[in-house]
Structures are given as structure tokens and as C-alpha cells.
Design an enzyme around this catalytic site. Sequence first.
Site: not given
Length: 243
Positions: A12, A139, A143
Site C-alpha cells: 500500500k 491501527h 498490522k
Amino acid sequence: MKKAFVFGISGKMGKMLSDSANEFGYAVTGGFDATAADGIPTFTDVSDVNVPFDVIIDFSRPQTLTALIALADKARKPVVIATTGYNDSELMSIRLLSKRVPVLHSGNLSLGIAATKAAAKAAQAVLGDAFDVEIVEKHHNQKADSPSGTAIMLADALAPRDNQVFARDGKRRKNELGIASVRGGGVVGEHEIGFYGNDEIVTISHSARSRRLFAAGAFRAADFLLSAKPALYAMDDIFGLSD
């Protein structure tokens, strides 16, 4: 135009760097990843890299560190490292690399996080030991590392590593700094530092709304390294905030 080679080019952040590079005066000329990126030469062996570049930007994972160091040594180019989750041995390898080429290593390349860290240190200097310090980081649910590299970086600015607690069990100890991690949905990244006193609470927070801010920080770090001498740098060095 300046040229960047990106580790993690198919992820990403790799895509974000590629899409926004021109805005910051860069072209992404190649990348390193197991999966090929659209329209960008992608390599899985650094010995095959045959594209020109001025700086390496790394948003990958600790497992690619050996390849990253090999390419930096081969090309004698500076390196921006934004990957987190390194062990002590890997961190030592990064420090040794910085004796040969300029390296900027940061758990977060956001300009806002640099300001958040500076503000937290200033608050702690005023509030002193009478206030308990806690950090909450949030997050997305994919993650890999916990707590986040950013939370650890903020904690390191406020307390010795021996006083940091990642998973509290029982009563809070004096001078302890706790880090709580939340994982859910598509949260880009949120960090809150709380100073808890008996009669008042002070909070300093940062919320990342887009990965573009990390790209902006990465290219600013790259600009800094292009004229720097071999050494290990942090985002604080860009803004003259280092102790």
C-alpha cells in the site's frame, strides 16, 4: 528529476509513493518485492537491479533488511527506512550501515508525529513525575507488529525502555509508561499520549487520515539525506529537534 528505489513497491505504501512521487520532485524507477508492481521494474534479487536511483526508500518488512543493506552498499546510496519490528541484531545492522551511507530510520515519517513527540517532551518537562504517562495506539486489523513502531518511538522519548509496559498485568508501578494497542478495521494510525494527574489530565494526539502523509515525510527525508554525511538520522534531525 530525483530518482527513488522503493522496497515494498507492491504494498500500500509502495503504491502511494509511486503515485505521489512526481508531486515531490521524484520518479520511482524501480522496486524490490515478491510481487511485481504495475509499470515499474520490480526485482527479487538486488544483484539484478539495473535501474538508476539516488535514494532507497523502505516500507517493507524486517525480512528484507539483508537485501536492503546489500543494495545500499552496492550502489552507495542513502536509505530512508520506515519499516518497524526489527530485533536488536537487525537494529545493529542498520547502525553499522549508517557508518557507510546516510540512513534515516524512523518508526513514523509523519511531520505531525514529529510535532507530537516534541509537544509531549515539552509537556513532560512541565508536568514532571507527578503525572502518569500512558500511550494508546490504534491501527488497522492487518498490522503485523504491536505495539506500533510509532508508539515505541514516542515512549522512548518519554521513558527508559525498562519502564515501558506493553501488556500490563496488575497494579501500575510508579514511573511506568504503559502502551495499549487497538487493532480494527481500516484505521491508518492514531496515537494518543495521556498525562494523568490527580486533578487534571493532559492529552496530546495525532490522527493519520491518509497514507499520503507518510509519502510526504518519506520524500522530505530523502531530500535531507541527499546532502547528508553517513550517519544515523531521525525525523528530529530534519527539523533541528534532536537533543
